[in-house]
Design an enzyme around this catalytic site. Structure first.
Site, PDB file in Angstrom:
ATOM      1  CB  ILE A  87      -0.908   0.021   1.252  1.00 47.20           C
ATOM      2  CG1 ILE A  87      -1.784  -1.237   1.299  1.00 47.20           C
ATOM      3  CG2 ILE A  87      -1.768   1.278   1.293  1.00 47.20           C
ATOM      4  CD1 ILE A  87      -2.356  -1.537   2.683  1.00 47.20           C
ATOM      5  CB  CYS A  88       1.459   3.980  -2.255  1.00 46.86           C
ATOM      6  SG  CYS A  88       2.328   5.564  -2.328  1.00 46.86           S
TER       7      CYS A  88
END
Length: 219
Positions: A87-88
């Site tokens: 996840i960013c």
């Protein structure tokens, strides 16, 4: 009991007592430092109706170090790796604060599904799809939600659906385009891979010549 364990136990208990958020946190095994979070897909998004699970690892320096989170459920989203679930999100990195909790972080992930940030992507190919053809992106994200996050989120249900998955729809492509190049004698899986990498979707189709596609297929 050390401070980290006390804090994590309190956060798990608080989440269980909160019936309104629909955020759940469960132990993965006997360790309170490896957890599984889950939440429903937000309404009025391609993720609506899905059940999304997140792997949570609590670091030794928590809460002064951010939790490590990645999606267990496959998600089609610019800020989530479609391969690994990475996840960013800024609060999982340099914008983390000790005042954040497991529940508030999971709520932020749920909000991320509502508001993608394609200019800071985790998955560049998905981000290109989002920016060039939003309608096609929404259809693909909705299809992924249907086959990977269909209510239970359990792996067994995904596995029973495996034979009926539409590889063209998963890649966010038009069947007619895939059929066109497959008819030239190229293997279907290679055609899908090339068209996906070149983002042969929506208005972007006009920007990519058929010769360029054939050139890539011949490599």
């Amino acid at each position: 009991m050390d401070a980290r364990l006390r804090r994590v136990n309190k956060e798990i208990a608080d989440c269980k007592n909160d019936k309104s958020s629909n955020i759940k946190i469960d132990l993965v095994d006997s360790s309170p430092f490896h957890l599984k979070g889950s939440f429903p897909g937000p309404q009025d998004t391609p993720y609506e109706g899905g059940h999304f699970e997140v792997d949570i690892v609590i670091p030794e320096a928590y809460p002064f170090q951010p939790v490590k989170m990645k999606f267990i459920t496959k998600v089609y989203h610019p800020n989530v790796s479609s391969a690994s679930g990475a996840i960013c999100l800024d609060i999982l990195k340099d914008a983390w604060s000790p005042v954040l909790t497991l529940k508030s972080t999971l709520i932020s992930l749920q909000s991320l599904l509502c508001s993608p940030e394609p200019n800071d992507p985790q998955d560049a190919e998905v981000a290109k799809h989002y920016t060039t053809s939003k309608r096609s992106f929404d259809e693909t994200a909705r299809y992924w939600t249907q086959i990977y996050a269909g209510g239970s989120g359990s792996r067994s249900k995904v596995e029973t659906k495996e034979p009926s998955k539409d590889e063209v729809a998963i890649a966010g492509l038009e069947k007619a385009h895939v059929d066109q190049f497959e008819a030239l004698g190229f293997e279907r899986s290679k055609v899908i891979d090339v068209l996906r990498r070149l983002n042969y979707r929506g208005a972007n189709v006009a920007n990519i010549s058929e010769d360029r596609i054939v050139e890539e297929l011949l490599k």
